[in-house]
Write an enzyme that holds these catalytic residues in place. Structure first.
Site, PDB file in Angstrom:
ATOM      1  N   ASP A  14       0.830  -1.198   0.000  1.00  0.00           N
ATOM      2  CA  ASP A  14       0.000   0.000   0.000  1.00  0.00           C
ATOM      3  C   ASP A  14       0.865   1.248   0.000  1.00  0.00           C
ATOM      4  O   ASP A  14       1.758   1.390   0.853  1.00  0.00           O
ATOM      5  CB  ASP A  14      -0.893   0.030   1.245  1.00  0.00           C
ATOM      6  N   GLY A  40      -3.167  -5.686   0.760  1.00  0.00           N
ATOM      7  CA  GLY A  40      -3.901  -6.790   0.150  1.00  0.00           C
ATOM      8  C   GLY A  40      -4.923  -7.288   1.155  1.00  0.00           C
ATOM      9  O   GLY A  40      -4.585  -7.542   2.320  1.00  0.00           O
ATOM     10  N   ALA A  43      -3.936 -10.667   2.673  1.00  0.00           N
ATOM     11  CA  ALA A  43      -2.744 -10.585   3.522  1.00  0.00           C
ATOM     12  C   ALA A  43      -3.036  -9.812   4.796  1.00  0.00           C
ATOM     13  O   ALA A  43      -2.570 -10.173   5.890  1.00  0.00           O
ATOM     14  CB  ALA A  43      -1.597  -9.948   2.742  1.00  0.00           C
ATOM     15  N   ASN A  44      -3.804  -8.728   4.685  1.00  0.00           N
ATOM     16  CA  ASN A  44      -4.181  -7.981   5.884  1.00  0.00           C
ATOM     17  C   ASN A  44      -4.988  -8.851   6.839  1.00  0.00           C
ATOM     18  O   ASN A  44      -4.754  -8.853   8.061  1.00  0.00           O
ATOM     19  CB  ASN A  44      -5.012  -6.754   5.507  1.00  0.00           C
ATOM     20  N   LEU A 224     -21.052  -2.856   8.341  1.00  0.00           N
ATOM     21  CA  LEU A 224     -21.704  -1.561   8.122  1.00  0.00           C
ATOM     22  C   LEU A 224     -20.878  -0.403   8.666  1.00  0.00           C
ATOM     23  O   LEU A 224     -21.421   0.641   9.017  1.00  0.00           O
ATOM     24  CB  LEU A 224     -23.095  -1.571   8.772  1.00  0.00           C
ATOM     25  N   ASP A 250      -8.190   6.170  10.637  1.00  0.00           N
ATOM     26  CA  ASP A 250      -7.991   5.570   9.314  1.00  0.00           C
ATOM     27  C   ASP A 250      -8.803   4.282   9.252  1.00  0.00           C
ATOM     28  O   ASP A 250      -8.545   3.344  10.006  1.00  0.00           O
ATOM     29  CB  ASP A 250      -6.500   5.284   9.084  1.00  0.00           C
ATOM     30  N   ASP A 256     -10.777  -5.881   6.693  1.00  0.00           N
ATOM     31  CA  ASP A 256      -9.838  -7.006   6.686  1.00  0.00           C
ATOM     32  C   ASP A 256      -9.600  -7.508   8.107  1.00  0.00           C
ATOM     33  O   ASP A 256      -9.513  -8.717   8.346  1.00  0.00           O
ATOM     34  CB  ASP A 256      -8.504  -6.576   6.068  1.00  0.00           C
ATOM     35  N   GLY A 291      -2.828   3.303   8.904  1.00  0.00           N
ATOM     36  CA  GLY A 291      -2.258   2.134   8.233  1.00  0.00           C
ATOM     37  C   GLY A 291      -3.155   0.938   8.392  1.00  0.00           C
ATOM     38  O   GLY A 291      -3.754   0.712   9.460  1.00  0.00           O
TER      39      GLY A 291
END
Length: 309
Positions: A14, A40, A43-44, A224, A250, A256, A291
């Site tokens: 990212d 990804g 992966a996350n 949601l 963030d 994920d 992040g």
């Protein structure tokens, strides 16, 4: 017993720019710098599952480049087994370009790179290798539809619990829904799924999720955002679970985080409502740090938010 999860999906890097607001069509916005993070959706989610206390194996692909080397190093550092991640020549590792505004909302564009070359045969082999090991297989759809189908079909054939995160939604998913995975769309993904299974105008979230659950015969779990999660179970009906209050910096990776922790809890023997509660708590904790992975909580923090188990 330690939960064991196999994750099949994308591995990205990212590149993140923080701006005061998100750009409109044709507009350029400027932020102070660029940050690099592992990414990804698959992966996350694997990182989230590992931090939640699961043993995790990963199946996907990266390029034979410095970016791919770094991405695999990041996963190994989380204790994730990357034996089933292919390293491909002459193709770049997947990259996501992310803009995050002052409220923590984001826009994301992804260059698939090696993720577009994940082979169905490799996926089948990875699931078969983990058939006697895993308690749950989590599948995300940022890889070719044939690879997604191979993951879900092989998982079901081996009698393993399957979580399918349909991000993005592709037409071929409707056949996979009939195999009975636990499906975890967000609002917009649910609308796209509904369009695959029903004709006519989309209804409420509960109505659309009920239609999808009628096809799967399994739980549909709709994320949601700040409004929490809605669960539709063919036998238990509709249940809403609010999200705890969160200091949002963030939202990248919150979904994920939810999926990874949900899969880890299911692999440990939790029922869907309990697993969802842990996923919601983990996602709410994750958004307080910038992040996709930086704020993903450890098992102790999730226990503190939900109670052990």
């Amino acid at each position: 017993m330690t939960p064991r999860v196999l994750v099949v999906g994308a591995v990205n890097v990212d590149l993140v720019v923080h701006t005061d607001r998100l750009p409109g069509p044709g507009e350029t916005v400027v932020g102070p710098g660029v940050a690099r993070h592992g990414g990804g959706k698959g992966a996350n989610a694997a990182v989230a599952a590992a931090r939640a206390g699961a043993e995790v194996r990963y199946c996907g692909a990266v390029g034979a480049d410095d970016t791919g080397t770094g991405a695999l190093a990041d996963l190994r550092a989380e204790g994730i087994d990357v034996t089933d991640v292919a390293v491909l020549e002459d193709v770049a590792t997947g990259t996501a370009l992310i803009v995050v505004d002052g409220r923590g909302e984001n826009q994301i564009a992804v260059g698939a790179g090696a993720n577009a070359a994940v082979e169905p045969a490799a996926v089948r082999a990875a699931v078969a290798r983990s058939a006697e090991w895993a308690g749950c297989v989590l599948v995300s759809t940022e890889i070719p539809p044939e690879a997604v189908a191979a993951a879900v079909e092989t998982t079901v054939a081996h009698g393993l619990a399957c979580v399918l995160n349909p991000a993005p939604v592709a037409a071929g998913l409707v056949d996979l829904l009939r195999l009975g995975p636990v499906v975890t769309p967000n609002r917009s993904e649910l609308r796209d799924l509904y369009a695959l299974v029903e004709e006519g105008t989309a209804g409420s979230v509960a109505e659309m999720a009920t239609a999808v659950a009628a096809l799967t015969g399994a739980s549909v779990v709709v994320t949601l955002g700040g409004d929490g999660v809605l669960i539709v179970d063919p036998e238990r009906g509709v249940t809403s679970l609010p999200a705890p209050p969160a200091d949002v910096r963030d939202t990248t990776g919150a979904g994920d985080t939810f999926n990874g922790v949900l899969a880890a809890a299911l692999a440990g023997g939790a029922a869907v409502p309990e697993a969802v509660a842990r996923g919601v708590a983990a996602a709410s904790l994750s958004v307080g740090t910038v992040g996709a992975r930086a704020g993903m909580p450890r098992a102790a923090a999730i226990d503190g938010a939900t109670g052990p188990g």
